[in-house]
Design a protein around this motif. Sequence first.
Motif, PDB file in Angstrom:
ATOM      1  N   TYR A 134      -1.230 -15.047   2.274  1.00 27.97           N
ATOM      2  CA  TYR A 134      -1.096 -14.706   3.839  1.00 27.97           C
ATOM      3  C   TYR A 134      -1.343 -13.122   3.752  1.00 27.97           C
ATOM      4  CZ  TYR A 134       1.100 -18.960   4.650  1.00 27.97           C
ATOM      5  OH  TYR A 134       1.622 -20.269   4.372  1.00 27.97           O
ATOM      6  N   LEU A 135      -2.411 -12.726   4.786  1.00 30.64           N
ATOM      7  CA  LEU A 135      -2.580 -11.429   4.828  1.00 30.64           C
ATOM      8  C   LEU A 135      -2.178 -10.649   6.417  1.00 30.64           C
ATOM      9  CD1 LEU A 135      -3.574  -8.829   3.195  1.00 30.64           C
ATOM     10  CD2 LEU A 135      -5.954  -9.340   4.235  1.00 30.64           C
ATOM     11  N   GLY A 136      -1.434  -9.524   6.146  1.00 28.56           N
ATOM     12  CA  GLY A 136      -1.023  -9.083   7.795  1.00 28.56           C
ATOM     13  C   GLY A 136       0.377  -9.798   8.093  1.00 28.56           C
ATOM     14  N   TRP A 137       0.910  -9.250   9.336  1.00 27.09           N
ATOM     15  CA  TRP A 137       2.108  -9.944   9.896  1.00 27.09           C
ATOM     16  C   TRP A 137       1.679 -10.482  11.349  1.00 27.09           C
ATOM     17  CZ3 TRP A 137       5.604 -12.432   7.857  1.00 27.09           C
ATOM     18  CH2 TRP A 137       6.840 -12.721   8.603  1.00 27.09           C
ATOM     19  N   THR A 138       0.784 -11.520  11.299  1.00 27.42           N
ATOM     20  CA  THR A 138       0.196 -12.106  12.494  1.00 27.42           C
ATOM     21  C   THR A 138       1.006 -13.333  12.896  1.00 27.42           C
ATOM     22  OG1 THR A 138      -1.428 -13.388  11.532  1.00 27.42           O
ATOM     23  CG2 THR A 138      -2.034 -11.022  12.025  1.00 27.42           C
ATOM     24  N   LYS A 139       0.716 -13.809  14.081  1.00 30.99           N
ATOM     25  CA  LYS A 139       1.245 -14.886  14.729  1.00 30.99           C
ATOM     26  C   LYS A 139       1.043 -15.990  13.684  1.00 30.99           C
ATOM     27  CE  LYS A 139       2.924 -13.557  18.798  1.00 30.99           C
ATOM     28  NZ  LYS A 139       4.164 -13.181  18.842  1.00 30.99           N
ATOM     29  N   VAL A 173      -9.017  -4.439   1.931  1.00 31.37           N
ATOM     30  CA  VAL A 173      -9.158  -2.885   1.809  1.00 31.37           C
ATOM     31  C   VAL A 173      -9.005  -2.282   3.523  1.00 31.37           C
ATOM     32  CG1 VAL A 173     -10.424  -0.985   1.313  1.00 31.37           C
ATOM     33  CG2 VAL A 173     -10.824  -2.927  -0.036  1.00 31.37           C
ATOM     34  N   ASN A 174      -7.787  -1.698   3.698  1.00 30.39           N
ATOM     35  CA  ASN A 174      -7.496  -1.171   4.765  1.00 30.39           C
ATOM     36  C   ASN A 174      -8.408   0.036   5.205  1.00 30.39           C
ATOM     37  OD1 ASN A 174      -6.355  -0.197   7.173  1.00 30.39           O
ATOM     38  ND2 ASN A 174      -4.424  -0.306   6.463  1.00 30.39           N
ATOM     39  N   LYS A 175      -9.402  -0.073   5.923  1.00 31.90           N
ATOM     40  CA  LYS A 175     -10.174   1.089   6.134  1.00 31.90           C
ATOM     41  C   LYS A 175      -9.739   1.942   7.519  1.00 31.90           C
ATOM     42  CE  LYS A 175     -14.036  -1.091   3.987  1.00 31.90           C
ATOM     43  NZ  LYS A 175     -15.414  -1.694   4.065  1.00 31.90           N
ATOM     44  N   ARG A 176      -8.365   1.374   7.915  1.00 28.59           N
ATOM     45  CA  ARG A 176      -8.034   2.266   8.889  1.00 28.59           C
ATOM     46  C   ARG A 176      -7.039   3.324   8.418  1.00 28.59           C
ATOM     47  NH1 ARG A 176      -6.520  -1.733  13.572  1.00 28.59           N
ATOM     48  NH2 ARG A 176      -5.024  -0.131  13.815  1.00 28.59           N
ATOM     49  N   SER A 177      -6.469   3.201   7.132  1.00 23.57           N
ATOM     50  CA  SER A 177      -5.536   4.091   6.507  1.00 23.57           C
ATOM     51  C   SER A 177      -5.786   5.262   6.236  1.00 23.57           C
ATOM     52  CB  SER A 177      -5.070   3.416   5.141  1.00 23.57           C
ATOM     53  OG  SER A 177      -5.912   3.702   4.112  1.00 23.57           O
ATOM     54  N   THR A 178      -4.759   6.305   6.063  1.00 21.26           N
ATOM     55  CA  THR A 178      -5.079   7.596   5.562  1.00 21.26           C
ATOM     56  C   THR A 178      -5.573   7.676   4.182  1.00 21.26           C
ATOM     57  OG1 THR A 178      -3.013   8.040   6.961  1.00 21.26           O
ATOM     58  CG2 THR A 178      -3.801   9.905   5.398  1.00 21.26           C
ATOM     59  N   LEU A 221     -11.201  -0.071  -6.433  1.00 20.03           N
ATOM     60  CA  LEU A 221     -10.312   0.841  -5.270  1.00 20.03           C
ATOM     61  C   LEU A 221      -8.941   0.622  -5.187  1.00 20.03           C
ATOM     62  CD1 LEU A 221     -12.742   1.425  -2.269  1.00 20.03           C
ATOM     63  CD2 LEU A 221     -11.622   3.064  -3.465  1.00 20.03           C
ATOM     64  N   LEU A 222      -8.725  -0.892  -5.183  1.00 24.73           N
ATOM     65  CA  LEU A 222      -7.314  -1.340  -5.118  1.00 24.73           C
ATOM     66  C   LEU A 222      -6.461  -0.920  -6.189  1.00 24.73           C
ATOM     67  CD1 LEU A 222      -7.830  -4.497  -3.060  1.00 24.73           C
ATOM     68  CD2 LEU A 222      -7.002  -2.240  -2.180  1.00 24.73           C
ATOM     69  N   ARG A 223      -7.170  -0.984  -7.476  1.00 25.15           N
ATOM     70  CA  ARG A 223      -6.419  -0.630  -8.611  1.00 25.15           C
ATOM     71  C   ARG A 223      -6.156   0.934  -8.614  1.00 25.15           C
ATOM     72  NH1 ARG A 223     -10.541  -3.840 -12.445  1.00 25.15           N
ATOM     73  NH2 ARG A 223      -9.335  -5.885 -12.793  1.00 25.15           N
ATOM     74  N   SER A 266      -1.837   1.637  -2.229  1.00 28.28           N
ATOM     75  CA  SER A 266      -1.678   1.550  -1.050  1.00 28.28           C
ATOM     76  C   SER A 266      -2.751   1.526   0.162  1.00 28.28           C
ATOM     77  CB  SER A 266      -0.986   2.952  -0.608  1.00 28.28           C
ATOM     78  OG  SER A 266      -1.959   4.027  -0.990  1.00 28.28           O
ATOM     79  N   LEU A 267      -3.901   1.500  -0.571  1.00 30.06           N
ATOM     80  CA  LEU A 267      -5.278   1.161   0.382  1.00 30.06           C
ATOM     81  C   LEU A 267      -5.176  -0.368   0.949  1.00 30.06           C
ATOM     82  CD1 LEU A 267      -7.576   2.595   1.400  1.00 30.06           C
ATOM     83  CD2 LEU A 267      -8.778   1.974  -0.668  1.00 30.06           C
ATOM     84  N   MET A 268      -4.346  -1.207   0.168  1.00 36.06           N
ATOM     85  CA  MET A 268      -4.360  -2.626   0.573  1.00 36.06           C
ATOM     86  C   MET A 268      -3.698  -2.936   1.888  1.00 36.06           C
ATOM     87  SD  MET A 268      -2.220  -5.615  -1.553  1.00 36.06           S
ATOM     88  CE  MET A 268      -0.735  -5.220  -0.835  1.00 36.06           C
ATOM     89  N   LYS A 269      -4.567  -3.812   2.593  1.00 37.03           N
ATOM     90  CA  LYS A 269      -4.001  -4.370   4.025  1.00 37.03           C
ATOM     91  C   LYS A 269      -2.500  -4.707   3.484  1.00 37.03           C
ATOM     92  CE  LYS A 269      -5.124  -6.700   8.031  1.00 37.03           C
ATOM     93  NZ  LYS A 269      -4.411  -5.897   8.922  1.00 37.03           N
ATOM     94  N   ARG A 270      -1.696  -4.455   4.560  1.00 37.50           N
ATOM     95  CA  ARG A 270      -0.359  -4.965   4.396  1.00 37.50           C
ATOM     96  C   ARG A 270       0.400  -5.770   5.701  1.00 37.50           C
ATOM     97  NH1 ARG A 270      -0.503   0.460   3.203  1.00 37.50           N
ATOM     98  NH2 ARG A 270       0.716   0.869   5.182  1.00 37.50           N
ATOM     99  N   PRO A 271       1.438  -6.640   4.901  1.00 30.97           N
ATOM    100  CA  PRO A 271       1.596  -7.178   3.970  1.00 30.97           C
ATOM    101  C   PRO A 271       0.802  -8.279   3.409  1.00 30.97           C
ATOM    102  CG  PRO A 271       3.075  -8.253   5.527  1.00 30.97           C
ATOM    103  CD  PRO A 271       1.857  -7.393   6.188  1.00 30.97           C
ATOM    104  N   LEU A 272       0.658  -8.435   2.131  1.00 31.31           N
ATOM    105  CA  LEU A 272       0.128  -9.429   1.362  1.00 31.31           C
ATOM    106  C   LEU A 272       1.360 -10.338   0.935  1.00 31.31           C
ATOM    107  CD1 LEU A 272      -2.277 -11.204   0.068  1.00 31.31           C
ATOM    108  CD2 LEU A 272      -1.907  -9.635  -1.927  1.00 31.31           C
ATOM    109  N   ILE A 273       1.222 -11.573   1.479  1.00 31.82           N
ATOM    110  CA  ILE A 273       2.370 -12.470   1.017  1.00 31.82           C
ATOM    111  C   ILE A 273       2.093 -13.568   0.358  1.00 31.82           C
ATOM    112  CG2 ILE A 273       4.249 -13.876   2.288  1.00 31.82           C
ATOM    113  CD1 ILE A 273       4.124 -12.196   4.799  1.00 31.82           C
ATOM    114  N   GLU A 274       2.873 -14.037  -0.687  1.00 28.79           N
ATOM    115  CA  GLU A 274       2.441 -15.064  -1.590  1.00 28.79           C
ATOM    116  C   GLU A 274       3.660 -16.054  -1.280  1.00 28.79           C
ATOM    117  OE1 GLU A 274       2.870 -18.085  -4.321  1.00 28.79           O
ATOM    118  OE2 GLU A 274       3.941 -16.381  -4.605  1.00 28.79           O
ATOM    119  N   ALA A 275       3.377 -17.310  -0.927  1.00 33.51           N
ATOM    120  CA  ALA A 275       4.514 -18.415  -0.832  1.00 33.51           C
ATOM    121  C   ALA A 275       3.820 -19.574  -0.885  1.00 33.51           C
ATOM    122  CB  ALA A 275       4.995 -18.177   0.912  1.00 33.51           C
ATOM    123  N   GLU A 276       4.739 -20.166  -1.938  1.00 28.61           N
ATOM    124  CA  GLU A 276       4.328 -21.778  -2.524  1.00 28.61           C
ATOM    125  C   GLU A 276       2.779 -21.883  -2.964  1.00 28.61           C
ATOM    126  OE1 GLU A 276       5.784 -24.335   0.556  1.00 28.61           O
ATOM    127  OE2 GLU A 276       7.793 -23.482   0.185  1.00 28.61           O
TER     128      GLU A 276
END
Length: 105
Positions: free
Chosen positions: A91-96, A49-54, A71-73, A77-87
Amino acid sequence: MTIFGLKNCDTCRKALKSCPSATLIDVRADGIADRMLEAALAEFGEILVNKRSTTWRNLDETARQSDPLALLRAHPSLMKRPLIEAEGKLYLGWTKETQAGLGVG
């Protein structure tokens, strides 16, 4: 690979550009399956849950105390982004760390 986010989100666009074979699911327009939300909550807990969002700032205190899944249902748009599903891995966020895990960046 599937990226769950918003088509107008700069971070989601960066992820999609780095992973051109990925599919973007716009959670505001297309929604997100309950099983994916449940798996993401099990993996990441309340940081999903992205507590920094508008959206979060516009919620009243009663709504903020709601169950994160509810809340997310109600507000995808309250979900922290991006949520990535791979294999089968999430993964959550676009971090290193996410980029390293996906072998991009």
